[in-house]
Design an enzyme around this catalytic site. Structure first.
Site, PDB file in Angstrom:
ATOM      1  N   GLU A 150      23.824   1.065  55.912  1.00 50.45           N
ATOM      2  CA  GLU A 150      23.494   1.212  57.335  1.00 50.45           C
ATOM      3  C   GLU A 150      21.991   1.025  57.533  1.00 50.45           C
ATOM      4  O   GLU A 150      21.219   1.237  56.616  1.00 50.45           O
ATOM      5  CB  GLU A 150      23.941   2.590  57.858  1.00 50.45           C
ATOM      6  CG  GLU A 150      23.414   3.773  57.071  1.00 50.45           C
ATOM      7  CD  GLU A 150      21.980   4.142  57.399  1.00 50.45           C
ATOM      8  OE1 GLU A 150      21.376   4.821  56.552  1.00 50.45           O
ATOM      9  OE2 GLU A 150      21.492   3.757  58.460  1.00 50.45           O
ATOM     10  N   ASN A 207      13.881  -0.559  53.685  1.00 48.11           N
ATOM     11  CA  ASN A 207      13.190   0.707  54.003  1.00 48.11           C
ATOM     12  C   ASN A 207      11.810   0.750  53.366  1.00 48.11           C
ATOM     13  O   ASN A 207      10.837   1.181  53.995  1.00 48.11           O
ATOM     14  CB  ASN A 207      14.043   1.891  53.554  1.00 48.11           C
ATOM     15  CG  ASN A 207      15.062   2.280  54.614  1.00 48.11           C
ATOM     16  OD1 ASN A 207      15.145   1.623  55.658  1.00 48.11           O
ATOM     17  ND2 ASN A 207      15.830   3.323  54.357  1.00 48.11           N
ATOM     18  N   GLY A 256       8.078  10.053  58.210  1.00 47.60           N
ATOM     19  CA  GLY A 256       8.909  11.174  57.752  1.00 47.60           C
ATOM     20  C   GLY A 256      10.357  10.795  57.914  1.00 47.60           C
ATOM     21  O   GLY A 256      10.703   9.607  57.944  1.00 47.60           O
ATOM     22  N   CYS A 259      15.066   9.305  55.544  1.00 42.98           N
ATOM     23  CA  CYS A 259      15.252   8.049  54.793  1.00 42.98           C
ATOM     24  C   CYS A 259      14.019   7.537  54.069  1.00 42.98           C
ATOM     25  O   CYS A 259      14.008   7.470  52.841  1.00 42.98           O
ATOM     26  CB  CYS A 259      15.818   6.989  55.727  1.00 42.98           C
ATOM     27  SG  CYS A 259      17.490   7.374  56.231  1.00 42.98           S
ATOM     28  N   LYS A 262      12.588   9.658  51.036  1.00 42.53           N
ATOM     29  CA  LYS A 262      13.486   9.767  49.863  1.00 42.53           C
ATOM     30  C   LYS A 262      13.836   8.412  49.300  1.00 42.53           C
ATOM     31  O   LYS A 262      13.990   8.268  48.088  1.00 42.53           O
ATOM     32  CB  LYS A 262      14.748  10.568  50.212  1.00 42.53           C
ATOM     33  CG  LYS A 262      15.869   9.810  50.848  1.00 42.53           C
ATOM     34  CD  LYS A 262      17.127  10.652  50.901  1.00 42.53           C
ATOM     35  CE  LYS A 262      18.172  10.053  51.795  1.00 42.53           C
ATOM     36  NZ  LYS A 262      18.677   8.754  51.334  1.00 42.53           N
ATOM     37  N   LYS A 319      10.166  12.091  64.631  1.00 46.06           N
ATOM     38  CA  LYS A 319       9.940  11.016  65.601  1.00 46.06           C
ATOM     39  C   LYS A 319      10.549  11.454  66.915  1.00 46.06           C
ATOM     40  O   LYS A 319      11.298  12.420  66.949  1.00 46.06           O
ATOM     41  CB  LYS A 319      10.573   9.710  65.120  1.00 46.06           C
ATOM     42  CG  LYS A 319      12.067   9.803  64.900  1.00 46.06           C
ATOM     43  CD  LYS A 319      12.684   8.597  64.288  1.00 46.06           C
ATOM     44  CE  LYS A 319      12.888   7.503  65.284  1.00 46.06           C
ATOM     45  NZ  LYS A 319      13.757   6.433  64.798  1.00 46.06           N
TER      46      LYS A 319
HETATM   47  C1  UDX Z   1      23.103  10.472  54.830  1.00 50.02           C
HETATM   48  C2  UDX Z   1      22.182  10.177  53.679  1.00 50.02           C
HETATM   49  O1  UDX Z   1      21.212  11.140  53.666  1.00 50.02           O
HETATM   50  C3  UDX Z   1      21.609   8.830  53.756  1.00 50.02           C
HETATM   51  O2  UDX Z   1      20.955   8.503  52.567  1.00 50.02           O
HETATM   52  C4  UDX Z   1      22.661   7.888  53.862  1.00 50.02           C
HETATM   53  O3  UDX Z   1      22.104   6.663  54.049  1.00 50.02           O
HETATM   54  C5  UDX Z   1      23.575   8.224  54.964  1.00 50.02           C
HETATM   55  O4  UDX Z   1      24.055   9.506  54.955  1.00 50.02           O
HETATM   56  P1  UDX Z   1      22.678  11.554  57.085  1.00 50.02           P
HETATM   57  O5  UDX Z   1      23.888  11.141  57.822  1.00 50.02           O
HETATM   58  O6  UDX Z   1      21.425  11.683  57.817  1.00 50.02           O
HETATM   59  O7  UDX Z   1      22.332  10.552  55.916  1.00 50.02           O
HETATM   60  O8  UDX Z   1      23.034  12.905  56.252  1.00 50.02           O
HETATM   61  P2  UDX Z   1      23.505  14.268  56.802  1.00 50.02           P
HETATM   62  O9  UDX Z   1      23.133  14.344  58.223  1.00 50.02           O
HETATM   63  O10 UDX Z   1      23.037  15.261  55.847  1.00 50.02           O
HETATM   64  O11 UDX Z   1      25.111  14.167  56.748  1.00 50.02           O
HETATM   65  C6  UDX Z   1      25.828  14.208  55.595  1.00 50.02           C
HETATM   66  C7  UDX Z   1      27.122  14.975  55.930  1.00 50.02           C
HETATM   67  O12 UDX Z   1      28.000  14.903  54.798  1.00 50.02           O
HETATM   68  C8  UDX Z   1      26.891  16.450  56.222  1.00 50.02           C
HETATM   69  O13 UDX Z   1      27.463  16.783  57.462  1.00 50.02           O
HETATM   70  C9  UDX Z   1      27.629  17.166  55.085  1.00 50.02           C
HETATM   71  O14 UDX Z   1      28.222  18.384  55.472  1.00 50.02           O
HETATM   72  C10 UDX Z   1      28.674  16.140  54.704  1.00 50.02           C
HETATM   73  N1  UDX Z   1      29.209  16.270  53.331  1.00 50.02           N
HETATM   74  C11 UDX Z   1      28.364  16.400  52.279  1.00 50.02           C
HETATM   75  C12 UDX Z   1      30.598  16.223  53.164  1.00 50.02           C
HETATM   76  O15 UDX Z   1      31.339  16.124  54.121  1.00 50.02           O
HETATM   77  N2  UDX Z   1      31.099  16.295  51.888  1.00 50.02           N
HETATM   78  C13 UDX Z   1      30.285  16.460  50.806  1.00 50.02           C
HETATM   79  O16 UDX Z   1      30.788  16.529  49.694  1.00 50.02           O
HETATM   80  C14 UDX Z   1      28.871  16.514  51.011  1.00 50.02           C
HETATM   81  C1  UDX Z   2      14.731   4.492  59.214  1.00 49.17           C
HETATM   82  C2  UDX Z   2      14.946   2.976  59.297  1.00 49.17           C
HETATM   83  O1  UDX Z   2      14.206   2.458  60.380  1.00 49.17           O
HETATM   84  C3  UDX Z   2      16.426   2.682  59.483  1.00 49.17           C
HETATM   85  O2  UDX Z   2      16.664   1.279  59.476  1.00 49.17           O
HETATM   86  C4  UDX Z   2      17.202   3.309  58.340  1.00 49.17           C
HETATM   87  O3  UDX Z   2      18.556   3.099  58.479  1.00 49.17           O
HETATM   88  C5  UDX Z   2      16.926   4.779  58.256  1.00 49.17           C
HETATM   89  O4  UDX Z   2      15.542   5.024  58.147  1.00 49.17           O
HETATM   90  P1  UDX Z   2      14.555   6.502  60.897  1.00 49.17           P
HETATM   91  O5  UDX Z   2      14.160   7.288  59.702  1.00 49.17           O
HETATM   92  O6  UDX Z   2      15.547   7.052  61.812  1.00 49.17           O
HETATM   93  O7  UDX Z   2      15.083   5.048  60.426  1.00 49.17           O
HETATM   94  O8  UDX Z   2      13.218   6.296  61.752  1.00 49.17           O
HETATM   95  P2  UDX Z   2      12.124   5.155  61.977  1.00 49.17           P
HETATM   96  O9  UDX Z   2      12.119   4.784  63.403  1.00 49.17           O
HETATM   97  O10 UDX Z   2      12.241   4.099  60.990  1.00 49.17           O
HETATM   98  O11 UDX Z   2      10.789   6.016  61.694  1.00 49.17           O
HETATM   99  C6  UDX Z   2      10.584   6.541  60.421  1.00 49.17           C
HETATM  100  C7  UDX Z   2       9.212   7.220  60.395  1.00 49.17           C
HETATM  101  O12 UDX Z   2       8.179   6.249  60.462  1.00 49.17           O
HETATM  102  C8  UDX Z   2       8.980   8.195  61.557  1.00 49.17           C
HETATM  103  O13 UDX Z   2       8.347   9.354  61.078  1.00 49.17           O
HETATM  104  C9  UDX Z   2       8.049   7.412  62.483  1.00 49.17           C
HETATM  105  O14 UDX Z   2       7.212   8.268  63.219  1.00 49.17           O
HETATM  106  C10 UDX Z   2       7.234   6.598  61.467  1.00 49.17           C
HETATM  107  N1  UDX Z   2       6.680   5.354  62.033  1.00 49.17           N
HETATM  108  C11 UDX Z   2       7.547   4.375  62.474  1.00 49.17           C
HETATM  109  C12 UDX Z   2       5.287   5.181  62.064  1.00 49.17           C
HETATM  110  O15 UDX Z   2       4.520   6.058  61.664  1.00 49.17           O
HETATM  111  N2  UDX Z   2       4.791   3.995  62.569  1.00 49.17           N
HETATM  112  C13 UDX Z   2       5.617   2.995  63.027  1.00 49.17           C
HETATM  113  O16 UDX Z   2       5.107   1.964  63.472  1.00 49.17           O
HETATM  114  C14 UDX Z   2       7.034   3.193  62.983  1.00 49.17           C
END
Ligand code: UDX
Ligand code: UDX
Length: 433
Positions: A150, A207, A256, A259, A262, A319
């Site tokens: 994604e 990323n 921050g 994604c 990490k 953000k």
């Molecule tokens: C996650 C990952 O962090 C990211 O690297 C990946 O790209 C997409 O999925 P995110 O959706 O932001 O990103 O994670 P999070 O919001 O923590 O959701 C994960 C969900 O999985 C949680 O709701 C958690 O409860 C659930 N989970 C975790 C399960 O249902 N089963 C498990 O065994 C572990």
């Molecule tokens: C990111 C990727 O953009 C997305 O494609 C991937 O699937 C998940 O990780 P996200 O973490 O939701 O998405 O936020 P993003 O809009 O990318 O911003 C990430 C961080 O970079 C934020 O803390 C933002 O404040 C910072 N940022 C972004 C900057 O400092 N400067 C910029 O120009 C853009």
């Protein structure tokens, strides 16, 4: 129309599941977190994401979207099963795949023989082969697995789903690959078909490169400060070159979120495992790690000591347009301010009203409340509510209007003639007091 399951109803899983239901598929989202599932069954989203609640309501009303904690119920009729559980960082920087393994073991016994497992979670390059072995072993029959990373951004995830720049499908077998492609038939995006490890690498490299643009512009910002140049104009001038592109050149206190931090460290870890030296990648991470401290130095240069000073921190999320605090740079900024003896009050348009207690600091309900009697204001997130709060109002509430803008929310010219001190990132400082 297909019967689908999504394992993991977090940011990625929920947006993917709800948007696929909007494409006409019948989707069951499963999560081990009972509270989350109860909330979803009660019609409330456990997260803030613009536009998602409406899609949730529409699709639950039509019966195309349902929620469960029961793995059998989730996958027994599913033709496609998306894996979207977390892959948090381990202490050594590598990606923790234990949730992936748990999820696989919990669903494998109930899978239909010809169902396709679709990996949405961000997993290190090479994970596909290991997960395939685990699937075949626990299911007791060969299971088809496809990598489908994604690229959703929090705060614009719904739009990013329906208007994604590309759909990446990684598979060694064209049949499950075309099954996954047709799931997105209503999405007008180019599709890249490749092998699984290349698909996994596209995700990490994308990323890491976006993170590189941010670290680069932050490094240039430091030079601009020394040379008296303006980073916003530098970024605009650079961005006009189509080879560079205008996006992700906003200087600030660093990146921050769940994604970039990490994923860059996981890539560093994979490179170390392969004995590949990646100095550029290391620097991207290092520049970002230092950025909050680089910013706080401006505050200390202004005051010498901030012991006992009242500091308003404006914006807590990593953000705007999300309630996500994961790896938010504002936390590091707050820690540094507290370390220096300041008394911090936080304000965030979404977090303040959520009733959540955040990082042991008091939360103000409004900008005005946060600024009242403050000696300094530190802006960490470029929320619209903050950008729309006129600079000339700060002196009306603050004891002394010392503003440190970590997201360049205001044009420096707006400060001219005002009784305030305005310092930002990579731009000239305005000293009106
Ligand atoms: C996650 C990952 O962090 C990211 O690297 C990946 O790209 C997409 O999925 P995110 O959706 O932001 O990103 O994670 P999070 O919001 O923590 O959701 C994960 C969900 O999985 C949680 O709701 C958690 O409860 C659930 N989970 C975790 C399960 O249902 N089963 C498990 O065994 C572990
Ligand atoms: C990111 C990727 O953009 C997305 O494609 C991937 O699937 C998940 O990780 P996200 O973490 O939701 O998405 O936020 P993003 O809009 O990318 O911003 C990430 C961080 O970079 C934020 O803390 C933002 O404040 C910072 N940022 C972004 C900057 O400092 N400067 C910029 O120009 C853009």
């Amino acid at each position: 129309m297909n019967k689908l399951a999504v394992i993991g109803a977090g940011y990625v899983g929920l947006v993917t599941g709800i948007c696929l239901a909007s494409c006409g598929h019948e989707v069951t989202c499963m999560d081990i977190d009972e509270c989350k599932i109860d909330q979803l069954k009660a019609g409330r989203l456990p997260l803030f994401e613009p536009g998602l609640q409406e899609l949730h309501d529409t699709n639950t009303a039509t019966g195309r979207l349902s929620f469960t904690t029961n793995p059998e119920k989730a996958v027994q009729h599913a033709e496609g099963v998306f894996i979207a559980v977390g892959t948090p960082p381990r202490k050594d920087g590598g990606a923790d795949l234990s949730y992936i393994h748990n999820a696989i073991q919990s669903i494998a016994p109930f899978l239909q023989k010809d169902s396709v497992i679709i990996m949405k979670s961000t997993v290190p390059v090479g994970t596909h082969a290991d997960v395939k072995k685990l699937l075949d072993r626990t299911a007791g029959h060969p299971v088809r697995l496809v990598s489908n990373p994604e690229f959703l951004r929090e705060g614009s995830a719904v739009n990013d789903f329906f208007y994604s720049d590309r759909i990446v499908i990684g598979s060694n077998d064209p049949s499950p690959a075309s099954f996954v492609e047709q799931l997105y038939h209503s999405i007008p995006s180019p599709v890249i078909h490749t092998d699984p490890q290349t698909a996994e690498m596209i995700k990490y490299s994308s990323n890491a490169f976006l993170a590189a643009k941010i670290s680069f512009i932050n490094e240039m910002a430091a030079l601009c400060e020394a040379e008296g140049a303006d980073i916003s104009m530098v970024a605009a001038g650079m961005g006009m070159d189509k080879r560079i592109g205008e996006h992700f050149l906003k200087a600030g206190i660093g990146y921050g979120g769940s994604c970039f931090p990490k994923d860059t460290t996981a890539l560093l870890y994979s490179a170390a495992q392969q004995n590949i030296t990646v100095p550029l990648l290391s620097s991207i991470h290092e520049v970002n790690r230092r950025q909050p401290r680089v910013f706080i130095k401006k505050v200390l240069d202004r005051f010498g000591s901030i012991e006992g000073k009242k500091a308003a921190v404006l914006g807590l999320t990593f953000k705007p347009n999300t309630d996500d605090l994961r790896r938010s740079p504002s936390r590091e900024i707050i820690n540094l301010l507290v370390e220096e003896g300041a008394m911090v009050t936080g304000y965030d348009p979404v977090v303040s009203v959520s009733g959540k207690r955040v990082w042991q600091i008091p939360l103000a309900q409004t900008m005005e409340e946060a600024l009242t009697g403050a000696d300094l204001a530190v802006i960490c997130t470029e929320w619209k509510e903050i950008i729309d709060f006129p600079l000339h109002c700060y002196p009306l509430y603050m004891k002394e209007a010392n503003i440190f803008d970590g997201r360049n929310c205001y044009p420096v010219s707006q400060a001219r003639g005002l009784p305030l001190f305005y310092s930002s990132v990579g731009r000239p400082v305005y000293k009106g007091i």
